[in-house]
Motif scaffolding. Structure first.
Motif, mmCIF file in Angstrom:
data_model
loop_
_atom_site.group_PDB
_atom_site.id
_atom_site.type_symbol
_atom_site.label_atom_id
_atom_site.label_comp_id
_atom_site.label_asym_id
_atom_site.label_seq_id
_atom_site.Cartn_x
_atom_site.Cartn_y
_atom_site.Cartn_z
ATOM 1 N N GLU A 131 0.811 -1.214 0.000
ATOM 2 C CA GLU A 131 0.000 0.000 0.000
ATOM 3 C C GLU A 131 0.847 1.267 0.000
ATOM 4 N N ALA A 132 2.099 1.152 0.409
ATOM 5 C CA ALA A 132 2.982 2.323 0.441
ATOM 6 C C ALA A 132 3.692 2.561 -0.886
ATOM 7 N N PHE A 133 3.493 1.675 -1.844
ATOM 8 C CA PHE A 133 4.160 1.813 -3.139
ATOM 9 C C PHE A 133 3.401 2.784 -4.035
ATOM 10 N N ASP A 134 4.134 3.680 -4.684
ATOM 11 C CA ASP A 134 3.557 4.649 -5.619
ATOM 12 C C ASP A 134 4.346 4.580 -6.919
ATOM 13 N N ALA A 135 3.751 3.955 -7.935
ATOM 14 C CA ALA A 135 4.466 3.776 -9.198
ATOM 15 C C ALA A 135 4.831 5.098 -9.842
ATOM 16 N N ALA A 136 4.034 6.143 -9.627
ATOM 17 C CA ALA A 136 4.278 7.442 -10.259
ATOM 18 C C ALA A 136 5.556 8.099 -9.770
ATOM 19 N N THR A 137 6.031 7.734 -8.587
ATOM 20 C CA THR A 137 7.259 8.317 -8.052
ATOM 21 C C THR A 137 8.350 7.279 -7.794
ATOM 22 N N MET A 138 7.965 6.020 -7.637
ATOM 23 C CA MET A 138 8.929 4.984 -7.260
ATOM 24 C C MET A 138 9.318 4.061 -8.409
ATOM 25 N N GLN A 139 8.666 4.258 -9.584
ATOM 26 C CA GLN A 139 9.017 3.402 -10.709
ATOM 27 C C GLN A 139 8.788 4.152 -12.019
ATOM 28 N N VAL A 140 9.708 5.030 -12.312
ATOM 29 C CA VAL A 140 9.636 5.807 -13.542
ATOM 30 C C VAL A 140 10.865 5.471 -14.380
ATOM 31 N N ALA A 141 10.635 4.907 -15.566
ATOM 32 C CA ALA A 141 11.742 4.560 -16.459
ATOM 33 C C ALA A 141 11.198 4.372 -17.863
ATOM 34 N N SER A 142 12.062 4.488 -18.845
ATOM 35 C CA SER A 142 11.655 4.350 -20.238
ATOM 36 C C SER A 142 11.530 2.884 -20.624
ATOM 37 N N PRO A 143 10.538 2.540 -21.463
ATOM 38 C CA PRO A 143 10.447 1.174 -21.990
ATOM 39 C C PRO A 143 11.454 0.898 -23.094
ATOM 40 N N ASP A 144 12.223 1.910 -23.486
ATOM 41 C CA ASP A 144 13.232 1.789 -24.536
ATOM 42 C C ASP A 144 14.526 1.244 -23.924
ATOM 43 N N PRO A 145 15.017 0.089 -24.377
ATOM 44 C CA PRO A 145 16.228 -0.490 -23.780
ATOM 45 C C PRO A 145 17.488 0.331 -24.009
ATOM 46 N N SER A 146 17.439 1.334 -24.875
ATOM 47 C CA SER A 146 18.611 2.185 -25.084
ATOM 48 C C SER A 146 18.630 3.390 -24.154
ATOM 49 N N VAL A 147 17.592 3.548 -23.325
ATOM 50 C CA VAL A 147 17.484 4.680 -22.399
ATOM 51 C C VAL A 147 17.616 4.135 -20.982
ATOM 52 N N PHE A 148 18.596 4.647 -20.241
ATOM 53 C CA PHE A 148 18.922 4.035 -18.953
ATOM 54 C C PHE A 148 18.532 4.874 -17.741
ATOM 55 N N ALA A 149 17.928 6.042 -17.935
ATOM 56 C CA ALA A 149 17.540 6.882 -16.805
ATOM 57 C C ALA A 149 16.364 6.246 -16.068
ATOM 58 N N ALA A 150 16.344 6.382 -14.731
ATOM 59 C CA ALA A 150 15.255 5.848 -13.919
ATOM 60 C C ALA A 150 15.080 6.714 -12.686
ATOM 61 N N SER A 151 13.914 6.618 -12.078
ATOM 62 C CA SER A 151 13.624 7.390 -10.874
ATOM 63 C C SER A 151 14.476 6.901 -9.706
ATOM 64 N N ASP A 152 14.610 7.741 -8.705
ATOM 65 C CA ASP A 152 15.302 7.395 -7.470
ATOM 66 C C ASP A 152 14.351 7.693 -6.300
ATOM 67 N N PRO A 153 13.797 6.665 -5.657
ATOM 68 C CA PRO A 153 14.127 5.244 -5.800
ATOM 69 C C PRO A 153 13.484 4.632 -7.037
ATOM 70 N N TYR A 154 14.010 3.482 -7.423
ATOM 71 C CA TYR A 154 13.374 2.687 -8.465
ATOM 72 C C TYR A 154 13.089 1.321 -7.847
ATOM 73 N N ILE A 155 11.835 1.102 -7.471
ATOM 74 C CA ILE A 155 11.423 -0.118 -6.793
ATOM 75 C C ILE A 155 10.818 -1.069 -7.813
ATOM 76 N N PHE A 156 11.398 -2.238 -7.977
ATOM 77 C CA PHE A 156 10.852 -3.184 -8.948
ATOM 78 C C PHE A 156 10.811 -4.616 -8.443
ATOM 79 N N THR A 157 11.355 -4.882 -7.266
ATOM 80 C CA THR A 157 11.281 -6.218 -6.686
ATOM 81 C C THR A 157 10.265 -6.211 -5.556
ATOM 82 N N PHE A 158 9.301 -7.114 -5.652
ATOM 83 C CA PHE A 158 8.244 -7.202 -4.646
ATOM 84 C C PHE A 158 8.263 -8.599 -4.034
#
Length: 244
Positions: free
Chosen positions: A191-218
């Protein structure tokens, strides 16, 4: 918290599934846990070749080149190639990588089977990393999860499949699992997870920028079971009532 720490804290002898094993980063240490046998699934041919060279003779590891999914069949595994380098960790059954400039692809036909077809009775833990194909894998293992009630770690990313950070936890909640993630020194309820701030990244494999934090393991526990074991192992947890 590393995934291996989670599995070590909750370990029970039995079968552990490494779904999307790639180079065996988790396969090898999981196989060293007392009384463990690891079944590692990796459908990408180049990655499976390395796994066979490294772990093919390991007495506590079984390697399988099939992909797991909802039903038996055949599918195409798409591997993106960026600047001549294969981005193996982005290989996916869920997406084609069409429309990304500078990205070419390799396409590999793979055999797909549902986990339930293996009729396993002693699965204690599952690590799942399927680049957007997580829901299909889980659907094909519904009876195994019901029967064995393993602990799970699942990598879920919106960049691979929009809506997946809602759909996958909701599916597992229907089956009696509670979801958690690790952030800022605590295991926190989903319930504390917010994708809009905790998981922002491009679907393009050539783009490596991501949000901080980047939470992807649950992390998923059946009915909340295992929290006491994690606490005894030194993991701090934040209960739902503490969410700010």
């Amino acid at each position: 918290m590393e995934e291996i720490d989670f599995f070590r804290a909750l370990h029970r002898p039995g079968t552990i599934l490494d779904i999307g094993a790639h180079d065996g980063l988790l396969t090898a240490p999981l196989a060293e846990l007392p009384g463990a046998h690891v079944i590692a699934f990796e459908p990408l041919p180049s990655a499976m070749a390395r796994l066979r060279e490294r772990l093919g003779a390991h007495p506590h590891v079984t390697l399988r080149a099939e992909a797991l999914g909802a039903t038996h069949g055949e599918a195409t595994l798409t591997l993106p190639v960026v600047a001549g380098e294969a981005a193996e960790q982005w290989a996916s059954l869920a997406k084609t990588y069409a429309g990304h400039a500078g990205v070419t692809t390799e396409r590999h036909p793979v055999t797909v089977l549902p986990l339930d077809a293996l009729e396993l009775t002693d699965v204690t833990a599952i690590k799942l990393d399927a680049e957007g194909y997580e829901e299909e894998v889980l659907q094909g293992g519904r009876e195994t999860l019901r029967r064995c009630r393993p602990a799970l770690s699942v990598e879920i990313e919106e960049r691979h499949r929009p809506g997946s950070t809602v759909a996958v936890p909701a599916l597992l909640a229907e089956w009696g699992y509670t979801a958690w993630f690790w952030h800022a020194g605590r295991l926190r309820p989903f319930e504390a997870f917010d994708a809009a701030t905790m998981q922002v990244a491009s679907p393009d494999p050539s783009v490596f920028a991501a949000s901080d934090p980047y939470i992807f393991t649950f992390f998923f526990l059946p009915g909340g079971e295992g929290l006491r074991q994690l606490a005894l192992a030194g993991f701090r947890t934040m209960e739902a009532g503490e969410i700010r």
